[in-house]
Design an enzyme around this catalytic site. Sequence first.
Site, mmCIF file in Angstrom:
data_model
loop_
_atom_site.group_PDB
_atom_site.id
_atom_site.type_symbol
_atom_site.label_atom_id
_atom_site.label_comp_id
_atom_site.label_asym_id
_atom_site.label_seq_id
_atom_site.Cartn_x
_atom_site.Cartn_y
_atom_site.Cartn_z
ATOM 1 N N ARG A 67 -22.297 4.759 -5.372
ATOM 2 C CA ARG A 67 -23.173 5.723 -4.699
ATOM 3 C C ARG A 67 -22.482 6.274 -3.459
ATOM 4 N NH1 ARG A 67 -28.574 2.217 -4.106
ATOM 5 N NH2 ARG A 67 -26.972 0.717 -3.481
ATOM 6 N N ASP A 69 -22.087 8.608 -0.052
ATOM 7 C CA ASP A 69 -22.980 8.949 1.047
ATOM 8 C C ASP A 69 -23.081 10.458 1.244
ATOM 9 O OD1 ASP A 69 -23.486 6.285 1.581
ATOM 10 O OD2 ASP A 69 -21.805 6.115 2.971
ATOM 11 N N TYR A 127 -10.599 5.494 -3.438
ATOM 12 C CA TYR A 127 -10.955 6.622 -2.579
ATOM 13 C C TYR A 127 -9.701 7.181 -1.924
ATOM 14 C CZ TYR A 127 -15.989 5.491 -2.659
ATOM 15 O OH TYR A 127 -17.283 5.268 -3.044
ATOM 16 N N ARG A 214 -14.714 4.833 5.668
ATOM 17 C CA ARG A 214 -14.765 5.678 6.864
ATOM 18 C C ARG A 214 -14.525 4.868 8.137
ATOM 19 N NH1 ARG A 214 -20.323 8.734 6.276
ATOM 20 N NH2 ARG A 214 -19.723 9.439 8.383
#
Length: 316
Positions: A67, A69, A127, A214
């Site tokens: 999921r 963000d 990522y 992040r």
Amino acid sequence: MPLSDPFTLFAIDDAASGRIALGVEYLGSNYRGWQAQHTGVPSIQPLVEKALQKIALEPITVHCAGRTDAEVHACCQVVHFDTAVARPSRAWVLGTNNNLPPDIRIRWSQPVVDNFHARHSALARRYRYVIYNSSVPFAQMHDQLTWHTKPLDADKMHQAAQLLVGEKDFSAFRSVRCQSSTPWRHLHFIRVYRRGQLIVIDIQANAFLHHMVRNIAGALMDVGEGQRPVEWLTELLEAKQRAVAGITAPAEGLYLVAAHYPERFNLPLEPLGPHFMHLLADEHLDDPYPEFLPEWYRSDLTRSQQKITSLQKDAD
């Protein structure tokens, strides 16, 4: 399995019911994340489900690999759903895309066995976080890159990142809103490199905590800017406190680029994104620049108005 051929035609004679897997690409800028939320809050999952329902003519619920963000992008989010109707892959891809906004696209469709699960069957997620390192930001891609105004040392960022590799407690890089039952994750690799004014953080793990990528990117930028030493990453891991680990980097530069599954599922492989990084790979489009060659200056042949006037005078 080789990479997918972008010119392969979608089959029209492979209709199947049961469990279907899809590769989904989206630009997250206009959405509050993947997961369906309160009515009126734009998110990606309900749009995909609604578009699929128009093809299936029955309710559809999709399950995803990870999921993402708010404002986070995906180059290949893998999802699955169950359906009682048989539709060819062409319908699941092209038909569904006709019912989606242009910033969400189905890339491929494939029937899978009943025990496949987009989330639980995944071995790893990968990522890429992309930073535009310049004193002035881009206008065209402002929502697809993270802008950092001060010079960053990518080599030092890479050195610091290696301290995070392995099975570790990532409490220092975990959002206070994280709902995971454990802060332990296995980070397979992390690479930081520069391509011109772009700095890429390429990271893969078995799974990620909320805001983990992040938060890591924010800490690495502090190291790259010279505010913190390389060894600071080890101190953060040992401290296990989010409050001392620096900023959460902006969402705009974050891309889910792959979810990895056991080979037995035989899922299609897509080029790793973000796609603007590989569409013109190995092309040196700035050559020659800024030199202006002497033969490019205008000659009398290109001074059309002056030439026509001269010819008219001669005719008179």
